[in-house]
Structure formats: structure tokens, C-alpha cells
Motif scaffolding. Structure first.
Motif, PDB file in Angstrom:
ATOM      1  N   PRO A 181      18.325   8.618   7.053  1.00  0.00           N
ATOM      2  CA  PRO A 181      16.923   8.955   7.359  1.00  0.00           C
ATOM      3  C   PRO A 181      16.081   8.845   6.095  1.00  0.00           C
ATOM      4  N   ARG A 182      14.972   8.154   6.199  1.00  0.00           N
ATOM      5  CA  ARG A 182      14.128   7.922   5.040  1.00  0.00           C
ATOM      6  C   ARG A 182      12.645   8.033   5.427  1.00  0.00           C
ATOM      7  N   VAL A 183      11.813   8.245   4.392  1.00  0.00           N
ATOM      8  CA  VAL A 183      10.365   8.274   4.554  1.00  0.00           C
ATOM      9  C   VAL A 183       9.781   7.257   3.581  1.00  0.00           C
ATOM     10  N   THR A 184       8.868   6.439   4.070  1.00  0.00           N
ATOM     11  CA  THR A 184       8.191   5.476   3.216  1.00  0.00           C
ATOM     12  C   THR A 184       6.689   5.572   3.444  1.00  0.00           C
ATOM     13  N   ARG A 185       5.911   5.277   2.432  1.00  0.00           N
ATOM     14  CA  ARG A 185       4.465   5.366   2.573  1.00  0.00           C
ATOM     15  C   ARG A 185       3.912   4.044   3.090  1.00  0.00           C
ATOM     16  N   LEU A 186       3.158   4.134   4.157  1.00  0.00           N
ATOM     17  CA  LEU A 186       2.538   2.946   4.739  1.00  0.00           C
ATOM     18  C   LEU A 186       1.173   2.676   4.109  1.00  0.00           C
ATOM     19  N   LEU A 187       0.373   3.710   3.983  1.00  0.00           N
ATOM     20  CA  LEU A 187      -0.967   3.595   3.404  1.00  0.00           C
ATOM     21  C   LEU A 187      -1.191   4.736   2.421  1.00  0.00           C
ATOM     22  N   PRO A 188      -1.758   4.466   1.264  1.00  0.00           N
ATOM     23  CA  PRO A 188      -2.084   3.140   0.728  1.00  0.00           C
ATOM     24  C   PRO A 188      -0.831   2.344   0.385  1.00  0.00           C
ATOM     25  N   LEU A 189      -0.970   1.032   0.369  1.00  0.00           N
ATOM     26  CA  LEU A 189       0.164   0.143   0.136  1.00  0.00           C
ATOM     27  C   LEU A 189       0.466   0.051  -1.357  1.00  0.00           C
ATOM     28  N   SER A 190       1.130   1.052  -1.839  1.00  0.00           N
ATOM     29  CA  SER A 190       1.527   1.088  -3.251  1.00  0.00           C
ATOM     30  C   SER A 190       2.739   1.998  -3.367  1.00  0.00           C
ATOM     31  N   PRO A 191       3.572   1.817  -4.375  1.00  0.00           N
ATOM     32  CA  PRO A 191       4.759   2.668  -4.529  1.00  0.00           C
ATOM     33  C   PRO A 191       4.378   4.142  -4.649  1.00  0.00           C
ATOM     34  N   TYR A 192       5.128   4.972  -3.965  1.00  0.00           N
ATOM     35  CA  TYR A 192       4.838   6.409  -3.949  1.00  0.00           C
ATOM     36  C   TYR A 192       5.587   7.080  -5.096  1.00  0.00           C
ATOM     37  N   GLU A 193       4.860   7.855  -5.884  1.00  0.00           N
ATOM     38  CA  GLU A 193       5.453   8.559  -7.015  1.00  0.00           C
ATOM     39  C   GLU A 193       5.201  10.046  -6.857  1.00  0.00           C
ATOM     40  N   THR A 194       6.210  10.843  -7.138  1.00  0.00           N
ATOM     41  CA  THR A 194       6.097  12.290  -7.027  1.00  0.00           C
ATOM     42  C   THR A 194       7.018  12.947  -8.045  1.00  0.00           C
ATOM     43  N   GLU A 195       6.647  14.153  -8.451  1.00  0.00           N
ATOM     44  CA  GLU A 195       7.483  14.922  -9.368  1.00  0.00           C
ATOM     45  C   GLU A 195       8.412  15.874  -8.627  1.00  0.00           C
ATOM     46  N   PHE A 233       0.720  -7.402   5.984  1.00  0.00           N
ATOM     47  CA  PHE A 233       1.856  -6.708   5.410  1.00  0.00           C
ATOM     48  C   PHE A 233       1.981  -5.293   5.973  1.00  0.00           C
ATOM     49  N   THR A 234       0.845  -4.649   6.266  1.00  0.00           N
ATOM     50  CA  THR A 234       0.896  -3.333   6.907  1.00  0.00           C
ATOM     51  C   THR A 234       1.628  -3.419   8.233  1.00  0.00           C
ATOM     52  N   LEU A 235       1.301  -4.443   9.012  1.00  0.00           N
ATOM     53  CA  LEU A 235       1.988  -4.657  10.294  1.00  0.00           C
ATOM     54  C   LEU A 235       3.459  -4.984  10.073  1.00  0.00           C
ATOM     55  N   LEU A 236       3.745  -5.787   9.050  1.00  0.00           N
ATOM     56  CA  LEU A 236       5.125  -6.165   8.760  1.00  0.00           C
ATOM     57  C   LEU A 236       5.967  -4.955   8.359  1.00  0.00           C
ATOM     58  N   GLN A 237       5.392  -4.075   7.565  1.00  0.00           N
ATOM     59  CA  GLN A 237       6.152  -2.909   7.119  1.00  0.00           C
ATOM     60  C   GLN A 237       6.500  -1.993   8.292  1.00  0.00           C
ATOM     61  N   MET A 238       5.550  -1.814   9.207  1.00  0.00           N
ATOM     62  CA  MET A 238       5.830  -1.017  10.397  1.00  0.00           C
ATOM     63  C   MET A 238       6.892  -1.691  11.267  1.00  0.00           C
ATOM     64  N   TYR A 239       6.781  -3.000  11.414  1.00  0.00           N
ATOM     65  CA  TYR A 239       7.757  -3.751  12.212  1.00  0.00           C
ATOM     66  C   TYR A 239       9.160  -3.636  11.621  1.00  0.00           C
ATOM     67  N   GLN A 240       9.262  -3.735  10.295  1.00  0.00           N
ATOM     68  CA  GLN A 240      10.561  -3.630   9.640  1.00  0.00           C
ATOM     69  C   GLN A 240      11.166  -2.244   9.829  1.00  0.00           C
ATOM     70  N   ALA A 241      10.330  -1.196   9.749  1.00  0.00           N
ATOM     71  CA  ALA A 241      10.829   0.170   9.941  1.00  0.00           C
ATOM     72  C   ALA A 241      11.363   0.371  11.355  1.00  0.00           C
ATOM     73  N   ILE A 242      10.695  -0.205  12.346  1.00  0.00           N
ATOM     74  CA  ILE A 242      11.164  -0.077  13.730  1.00  0.00           C
ATOM     75  C   ILE A 242      12.476  -0.829  13.919  1.00  0.00           C
ATOM     76  N   LEU A 243      12.592  -2.014  13.319  1.00  0.00           N
ATOM     77  CA  LEU A 243      13.849  -2.760  13.420  1.00  0.00           C
ATOM     78  C   LEU A 243      15.003  -1.992  12.770  1.00  0.00           C
ATOM     79  N   GLU A 244      14.743  -1.409  11.610  1.00  0.00           N
ATOM     80  CA  GLU A 244      15.775  -0.613  10.939  1.00  0.00           C
ATOM     81  C   GLU A 244      16.201   0.554  11.829  1.00  0.00           C
ATOM     82  N   SER A 245      15.229   1.217  12.440  1.00  0.00           N
ATOM     83  CA  SER A 245      15.527   2.367  13.284  1.00  0.00           C
ATOM     84  C   SER A 245      16.314   1.956  14.528  1.00  0.00           C
ATOM     85  N   GLN A 246      15.955   0.837  15.135  1.00  0.00           N
ATOM     86  CA  GLN A 246      16.662   0.402  16.341  1.00  0.00           C
ATOM     87  C   GLN A 246      18.102   0.009  16.026  1.00  0.00           C
ATOM     88  N   ALA A 247      18.321  -0.684  14.924  1.00  0.00           N
ATOM     89  CA  ALA A 247      19.690  -1.029  14.542  1.00  0.00           C
ATOM     90  C   ALA A 247      20.499   0.232  14.262  1.00  0.00           C
TER      91      ALA A 247
END
Length: 318
Positions: A181-195, A233-247
Motif C-alpha cells: 500500500p502506497r500514497v503518491t501525490r497527484l497534484l501538484p506534479l512534483s516530488p513530495y518531500e516531508t520531514e 501526465f496527470t491522467l497517465l499517473q492516475m491510470y498507472q495507479a489504477i493498473l497497479e491496484s488491479q494487478a
């Protein structure tokens, strides 16, 4: 102790359940191969598109970024797009991603608006009274046209300021036995950084971006390229996440049904022993009843014969 008839009925019931789980395992095994091929085929493309996007973004020094790339200085509200399955019987697949999504929300400490993909996630979030603003089904053969409304909803709420960040909570496919199980940021489209170390462990790592000193020329311009590829790319990222989840879903269901079939076979063997013991106990009881009845009958016969002999002896004396 249950009777032999009751145990026999239970054995028949367990065998029927075992046939169902074996059928579900076979169906999931056939689907997981197709889902695995789809996710592996698109994963390399999605990662390379992410790398190109970041390279173009880094080259735009001194110019304003695309609105979907611009991070907000203060995050007040977030949106979490939760991807689960429409059906159960997948082991801990739905439970794990639900736990990660709610844990991630709690660690952020910001009001969250949930968008659910899959009935299991919707039912669970509504049961705990979370703020579910939209729900979508999770069909087996997902297309870009089917997920366009989801991306449009997230984009509109991000652009109009309703939310300041949009995250996707999904299950990352590793192999047939491992799903994370993972969480990724969709918007804004930039790497998420946290402390926050806990949040960092839940966030999916961004793909590696190659760095070099070469200068790139963009035609017509970097801004025009971003205007074209960012929505895609926003659409692609969502599509990839759904494919990962279905597999991951099909893999988890296949493993769960295989374990259920094995447990059913083991239970049938145990119940067969119980049935044999109950049947043996019943036979022993019947034999004891027959022996006891024969002995009682023999005693009655002996008593009757003794009475007859006594009567005959009395008559002979007279």
C-alpha cells in the motif's frame, strides 16, 4: 459430540465451498496474468514521462510554472483518491490500503476530502463517517476515458483552491506474492518531500531523474510543452495507479483463494476423521444395544424355562 449425519453434512458443505474457492482462484490466476502484463508494459512509460516532465520543469528557470506544477505555500485542505476493489474475497487487500490512507490523513493533520474508486473503500469510509465527496466504480478493463472524470474532478478542485494537494492511495504491485500500500501525490506534479518519517514511509518514492550538464532546446517552447503534457501526465499517473491496484487485487485474491482451498482440504480431512469416529461410536453403541438386548432376551428365556420346569415338577409330585 456431533452425530455422524451432522458431520457428513458439514463435510459436504466444506467441499462445496472448496469448489467455489478453486474456481475463483482459477479466474484470478487468468486475470492476474493480463493485469500484470498491462502494468509492467505501462510502468516504464509512466516513469520515463515523469522524468521528462521534471527535466522540462527544471529547465524553466525564471519563468512561472504551470498551475498544476505550482505548490501552495500553505496547505489547508487535501484530497485523497482511494483505490480499492468492488468485490471482496481478496484477503487483506482492501483493509491494508484503507488503514494506510487513514493513517496518512491523520499524520497530515489537514481536513481531507475523499474520492473513492471501488465500492469497498466507499462503504468503509462512509461507515466511519469520513467526508466522501465522490465515488466511482473500479471496472476490470479500465480505460483512459473511464478515469477522465476522476482526474477532471481533482484538477478542478485543485485549480479553484478547494484543495491544496491531491494524493492517490493505492496498492503498488511488486510481484504475485507482494503488494505494498502506497500514497503518491497527484497534484501538484512534483516530488513530495516531508520531514515526518512515518509519512515518508507511506509515500511512494519518485522515479530517479537523470541529471546532466547538457542543455535542451524545446520547440516551440518549454511552456507550450508543459501545457500539453501536464494534463496528459496527470491522467497517465492516475491510470498507472489504477493498473497497479488491479494487478495487486487479482494477485491478493488468487493467493487468498488458494489458501482457502488448502484450508478446505485440510478441514475435510479433519472432519472425515471426526466422521469416522462418530460412525465407529454409533456402530459400537448399536452392537452394545444388540448384545444387551440378546442378553436380556436370554435371561427372559432362562427365567421362563425355569418357571416351566418348576410347574412341571409340581405337577409330577401331585
Amino acid at each position: 459430540m456431533a452425530t455422524a449425519r451432522e458431520v457428513k453434512k458439514r463435510i459436504r458443505s466444506v467441499k462445496n465451498i472448496g469448489q467455489i474457492t478453486r474456481a475463483l482462484e482459477a479466474v484470478s490466476a487468468s486475470r492476474v496474468r493480463k493485469a500484470q502484463a498491462r502494468v509492467l508494459a505501462s510502468r516504464a512509460f509512466a516513469e520515463k514521462a515523469w522524468e521528462i516532465l521534471l527535466n522540462v520543469q527544471n529547465s524553466m528557470t525564471g519563468t512561472s510554472l504551470h498551475p498544476l506544477l505550482t505548490a501552495r505555500s500553505e496547505v489547508k485542505n487535501t484530497m485523497v483518491i482511494l483505490i480499492t476493489s468492488d468485490r471482496g474475497l481478496a484477503g487483506a487487500f482492501n483493509t491494508n490500503i484503507l488503514r494506510v490512507a487513514r493513517r496518512f490523513q491523520d499524520r497530515l493533520g489537514k481536513p481531507a476530502r475523499f474520492v473513492t474508486i471501488g465500492r469497498k473503500g466507499r462503504d468503509s469510509l462512509i461507515r466511519v463517517q469520513e467526508n466522501v465527496v465522490a465515488e466511482f466504480s473500479n471496472p476490470a478493463e479500465t480505460t483512459l476515458q473511464q478515469i477522465s472524470p476522476i482526474v477532471r474532478l481533482a484538477t478542478e478542485e485543485f485549480l479553484n483552491g478547494t484543495v491544496d494537494e491531491v494524493f492517490i492511495a493505492y496498492t503498488d504491485f511488486v510481484n504475485l506474492l507482494t503488494q505494498r500500500p502506497r500514497v503518491t501525490r497527484l497534484l501538484p506534479l512534483s516530488p513530495y518531500e516531508t520531514e515526518d518519517q512515518v509519512v515518508a514511509e507511506l509515500i511512494k518514492n519518485a522515479p530517479h531523474v537523470s541529471s546532466g550538464s547538457a542543455d535542451y532546446e524545446y520547440e516551440p517552447s518549454a511552456t507550450a510543452i508543459l501545457d500539453e503534457i501536464v494534463p496528459r501526465f496527470t491522467l497517465l499517473q492516475m491510470y498507472q495507479a489504477i493498473l497497479e491496484s488491479q494487478a495487486s487485487e487479482h494477485s491478493a485474491r488468487m493467493v487468498a483463494m488458494r489458501n482457502a482451498s488448502d484450508n478446505a482440504s485440510t478441514l475435510v480431512e479433519d472432519l472425515t476423521l471426526v466422521y469416522n469416529k462418530a460412525r465407529q461410536a454409533g456402530i459400537t453403541s448399536e452392537i452394545l444395544d444388540i448384545v444387551g438386548g440378546a442378553e436380556a432376551l436370554q435371561n427372559s428365556i432362562d427365567k421362563l424355562a425355569g418357571n416351566i420346569e418348576a410347574d412341571l415338577a409340581a405337577h409330577a409330585v401331585v
